[in-house]
Design a protein around this motif. Structure first.
Motif, mmCIF file in Angstrom:
data_model
loop_
_atom_site.group_PDB
_atom_site.id
_atom_site.type_symbol
_atom_site.label_atom_id
_atom_site.label_comp_id
_atom_site.label_asym_id
_atom_site.label_seq_id
_atom_site.Cartn_x
_atom_site.Cartn_y
_atom_site.Cartn_z
ATOM 1 N N TRP A 1 46.130 65.029 99.154
ATOM 2 C CA TRP A 1 47.455 64.464 98.844
ATOM 3 C C TRP A 1 48.558 65.276 99.514
ATOM 4 N N LEU A 2 48.466 66.600 99.423
ATOM 5 C CA LEU A 2 49.501 67.459 100.004
ATOM 6 C C LEU A 2 49.559 67.296 101.520
ATOM 7 N N ASN A 3 48.415 67.282 102.183
ATOM 8 C CA ASN A 3 48.390 67.156 103.639
ATOM 9 C C ASN A 3 48.806 65.777 104.114
ATOM 10 N N THR A 4 48.642 64.777 103.259
ATOM 11 C CA THR A 4 49.049 63.419 103.628
ATOM 12 C C THR A 4 50.564 63.273 103.596
ATOM 13 N N HIS A 5 51.184 63.847 102.578
ATOM 14 C CA HIS A 5 52.605 63.589 102.352
ATOM 15 C C HIS A 5 53.526 64.717 102.809
ATOM 16 N N PHE B 1 53.798 58.058 93.261
ATOM 17 C CA PHE B 1 52.784 57.157 92.709
ATOM 18 C C PHE B 1 51.380 57.605 93.112
ATOM 19 N N SER B 2 51.225 58.069 94.346
ATOM 20 C CA SER B 2 49.899 58.519 94.778
ATOM 21 C C SER B 2 49.477 59.780 94.024
ATOM 22 N N LEU B 3 50.436 60.669 93.704
ATOM 23 C CA LEU B 3 50.098 61.857 92.912
ATOM 24 C C LEU B 3 49.654 61.459 91.512
ATOM 25 N N PHE B 4 50.301 60.455 90.942
ATOM 26 C CA PHE B 4 49.900 59.983 89.617
ATOM 27 C C PHE B 4 48.460 59.484 89.648
ATOM 28 N N VAL B 5 48.096 58.775 90.708
ATOM 29 C CA VAL B 5 46.722 58.276 90.831
ATOM 30 C C VAL B 5 45.740 59.445 90.924
ATOM 31 N N VAL B 6 46.081 60.446 91.730
ATOM 32 C CA VAL B 6 45.185 61.594 91.901
ATOM 33 C C VAL B 6 44.966 62.327 90.577
ATOM 34 N N LEU B 7 46.037 62.533 89.832
ATOM 35 C CA LEU B 7 45.939 63.362 88.630
ATOM 36 C C LEU B 7 45.407 62.616 87.411
ATOM 37 N N PHE B 8 45.776 61.337 87.279
ATOM 38 C CA PHE B 8 45.491 60.657 86.006
ATOM 39 C C PHE B 8 44.604 59.420 86.131
ATOM 40 N N ASN C 1 49.378 51.422 98.110
ATOM 41 C CA ASN C 1 49.255 50.846 99.452
ATOM 42 C C ASN C 1 50.470 50.006 99.816
ATOM 43 N N PHE C 2 50.979 49.272 98.841
ATOM 44 C CA PHE C 2 52.142 48.445 99.148
ATOM 45 C C PHE C 2 53.381 49.304 99.381
ATOM 46 N N ILE C 3 53.538 50.364 98.593
ATOM 47 C CA ILE C 3 54.667 51.271 98.813
ATOM 48 C C ILE C 3 54.564 51.886 100.208
ATOM 49 N N LYS C 4 53.357 52.238 100.608
ATOM 50 C CA LYS C 4 53.152 52.807 101.939
ATOM 51 C C LYS C 4 53.593 51.820 103.016
ATOM 52 N N GLU C 5 53.208 50.566 102.868
ATOM 53 C CA GLU C 5 53.620 49.549 103.841
ATOM 54 C C GLU C 5 55.134 49.400 103.867
ATOM 55 N N SER C 6 55.769 49.455 102.697
ATOM 56 C CA SER C 6 57.228 49.342 102.636
ATOM 57 C C SER C 6 57.885 50.540 103.317
#
Length: 755
Positions: free
Chosen positions: A229-233, A204-211, A170-175
């Motif tokens: 994830w794919l449609n978001t990014h 980082f979001s892919l890491f969260v989704v997978l692991f 979330n913080f990376i997204k804000e940045s």
């Protein structure tokens, strides 16, 4: 080109060490018209080409430099890790053999090189803010309940880690959003573009989704989450294309219509898919009209895992749905060849591709993705939706490896390489490419990897783990910005012994800026009372947090030495006390007493400054007795002279006697104190000493005389001799004769008064 080796001092506190050596010792480079090609003998990426203007050594002139007994040396700043290059004499043996020409009169340029690109102001804010999440993560990992398997289950641990990882996302997204805004920034354009933060966001979001799946979904199919994830990014098809097609009365006549529709179905965009399928109701082909009527409910009713309470229900529903897709295929195949095209293209082939995707035919999915300009990511995600809707995380790795064999990731795109490594479950490659994108990313990913048990537990060359090596690389980047030293130390101390050693080195080289604090009287008084302020306070807090008591004491000793140089003995004594450096405190007392020996009028002021320390140390048992007695003597002797200056002779006489009676005066100072007594013994208005007190002074004088006669003059007359302009003991003995004479006169007065 000439080549040479640059040798670093063993005391160089280099943070850029290899996993084997604590210090970088040798650096090789070539010199060519002022261009230095530096290739450091480290495991880290420290190589580079640096141009020096004017040339440090001209091309081909290095041999001449050596003939003159000189070479090129390097040193590293303990403040930010920057390196400076300069000409310096060779070692002593070579210097003696060649008799080097001295060039002290010439200006010698010094070139400063920083292997890192220090963070800018906006980047520094990003690093500082994400550090707060890192601190929370470390607190969690070090919590007793987390480290005890019986107290916290594995699923709960993953849930807690997921929460903090999402905080990072979330913080990376804000940045990313902030960096995308067209703002006028005082410091110029941002150091990293918005696209850079977008890349961090996707990784980082892919890491969260997978692991780091949601609690209870560890063994659930992963296709829907990957598609989200794919449609978001990676948004495809574009909104602009959809707006353009929706504005047309006959959208199928546009060349982008079928690619847009196919990709919408491939991406699971049901609303867009059904909208444009409904648009085909106006198509002149009745066959196509009837096929779309059947396809629209299929698209709308495609089973999604999140809509079912159990995976079993999802699987049963999906089988029934696939049966309906098979029926659609049969209807499609029944369309005669001559009715499969309109005036623009073969619509049947387009519909066949869509039905092939819905059927889950892997060859169709791969081919269509390639034709649409998609990459391996789109194939892998579509695989988990259409080809194998029960695809689990652990099975994804093999599927991704198979896809990547045919559709390679872009090796020049670090973001894409990281995605491929994550999809393949290749954590070594994740940590190979992520620091190339951003050291911040690799450092924080590796912490989660270790917490999840995804890393090889073996150490690099037996010295430190992969986790520590990666985090320390990031710490070295932070080290390039002196303003981030607090954050840097926390990352270093989160590692094992090598990291802690580097943290210790960093803390002992931080500029304390003590002069800024001592200019304020109230702050100086707080320091004397035992408070630790400013940068030193921050260092002290870090040391206490990580139990680095030895470092804390070393830093206090450094502060004490700084104040000693400024003759600020009161503050120096305070810091020595904080460090429990009793030998250092003894040296400070000697410095203060030396002020008296040299006749400085500031003696009383300096001694008064250290007086509060004696009150603070009084009850302590760990203070060396000799140091405490010297401190008491110094402060009492200063008070004695202060009373003399105020002409309070009665109190002065009392203090002089108490100095001897309490036995705090060093023997080397006895003679000096007795000489001070002459003024009081000769005082005419009143007798300031009792007969017993005067007799005690006489006994001290006699002891000195006896000791001197037996060869111990240096022990008893050393200080007095120095005060007599460094002459021999004869001058000091003459002064003691004056003391004896004053005592004789004093006893005579006492006898007369008694009579």
């Amino acid at each position: 080109m000439s080549s040479l080796a640059i040798f670093f001092s063993e005391s160089w506190p280099s943070p850029r060490r290899t996993a084997i050596n604590d210090y970088v010792k040798i650096l090789h480079h070539s010199v060519s018209f002022g261009q230095l090609d530096l290739s450091f003998n480290t495991t880290m990426d420290f190589a580079g080409t640096y141009t020096t203007v004017p040339a440090l050594v001209e091309s081909g002139a290095f041999s001449d430099l050596v003939e003159k007994g000189q070479t090129i040396s390097a040193a590293q700043s303990p403040l930010d890790g920057s390196i400076n290059l300069f000409v310096t004499p060779t070692n002593d043996a070579l210097a003696q053999a060649k008799k080097p020409e001295r060039r002290e009169s010439e200006e010698q340029p010094i070139y400063f090189i920083n292997p890192q690109n220090p963070p800018s102001e906006d980047r520094r804010m990003f690093l500082a803010d994400t550090f707060l999440i890192f601190s929370a993560l470390q607190k969690l990992l070090n919590a007793p309940e987390y480290q005890q398997p019986s107290l916290l289950g594995a699923d709960r641990k993953v849930a807690l880690l997921r929460k903090l990882a999402i905080d990072f996302v979330n913080f990376i997204k804000e940045s990313w959003i902030h960096a995308s805004q067209p703002l006028t920034r005082p410091g110029g354009p941002p150091q990293f573009s918005s696209d850079h933060y977008r890349s961090l966001y996707t990784c980082f979001s892919l890491f969260v989704v997978l692991f780091l799946p949601e609690e209870g979904y560890e063994q659930a199919p992963v296709g829907d989450e990957l598609m989200e994830w794919l449609n978001t990014h990676f948004i495809e098809p574009s909104t602009e294309e959809g707006d353009h097609l929706s504005s047309l009365d006959r959208p199928w006549e546009d060349e982008t219509f079928w690619p847009y529709l196919t990709r919408s179905i491939l991406r699971g965009l049901n609303k867009a898919s059904t909208f444009f399928l409904e648009a085909l109701s106006k198509h002149p082909s009745e066959d196509l009209f009837h096929l779309t009527e059947t396809m629209i409910p299929l698209i709308e009713s495609q089973p999604r895992l999140q809509n079912f309470h159990t995976e079993r229900d999802f699987t049963q529903s999906y089988r029934r749905w696939k049966d309906r897709v098979k029926a659609l295929r049969i209807d499609l195949d029944r369309v005669p060849e001559e009715r499969r095209s309109d005036d623009f293209e073969n619509w049947w082939e387009r519909m066949s591709d869509i039905v092939g995707i819905l059927e889950g035919r892997s060859d169709v999915v791969k081919r269509v993705c390639e034709e649409l300009g998609g990459d391996w990511k789109e194939v892998c995600v579509a695989w988990g939706i259409f080809v194998d809707p029960r695809l689990r995380r652990q099975d994804l790795f093999d599927t991704a490896a198979e896809v990547l064999d045919e559709m390679e990731a872009d090796p020049t795109n670090f973001e894409d390489s990281i995605h491929a490594a994550m999809f393949s479950g290749d954590f070594t490659r994740v940590l190979e490419y992520s620091p190339k994108l951003d050291l911040w990313l690799s450092a924080h990913l590796v912490i989660f990897m270790e917490a999840l048990g995804l890393l090889d537990v073996t150490n690099l060359d037996g010295d430190m783990s992969i986790r520590d090596a990666t985090v320390l690389d990031y710490a070295e980047y932070l080290y390039s910005d002196p303003a981030l030293w607090r954050i840097t130390t926390h990352y270093m101390y989160s590692c094992d012994e090598i990291g802690k050693q580097r943290g210790d080195t960093l803390l002992t080289h931080i500029p304390l800026r003590l002069r800024q604090h001592t200019t304020d009287t109230q702050t100086a008084d707080r320091i004397r009372s035992g408070d630790v302020v400013g940068v030193l306070k921050d260092v002290n807090e870090v040391c206490l947090q990580y139990n680095r008591e030895g470092v804390r004491r070393s830093v206090c000793k450094i502060a004490a030495r700084i104040f000693i140089q400024e003759k600020n003995y009161g503050l120096a004594a305070s810091y020595c006390t904080s460090a429990e450096d009793w030998i250092g405190l003894g040296h400070i007392i000697d410095y203060v007493l030396e002020e008296y020996v040299e006749g400085s009028p500031s003696f009383v002021e300096h001694a008064s400054a250290i007086a509060p320390i004696s009150q603070k140390l009084g009850p302590r048992s760990n203070v060396g007795g000799v140091f405490f007695h010297r401190l008491l003597f110094c402060t009492r002797y200063a008070r004695f002279h202060e009373l003399l200056q105020r002409q309070d002779f009665s109190e002065a006489a009392f203090d002089l006697v108490s100095i001897f009676q309490s036995d705090v005066a060093p023997t080397a100072w006895w003679a000096v104190v007795l000489c001070d007594a002459v003024q009081l013994l000769d005082y005419e208005p009143a007798l300031l000493f009792s007969s017993a007190q005067a007799s005690m002074l006489l006994r001290k004088l006699e002891e000195i005389s006896v000791r001197v006669a037996h060869g111990a003059g240096s022990d008893y007359l050393g200080v007095l001799v120095r005060m007599c302009d460094g002459k021999d003991e004869s001058e000091a003995l003459k002064r003691l004769k004056l003391v004896r004479l004053s005592l004789a006169r004093y006893f005579a007065k006492c006898t007369v008064l008694d009579a």
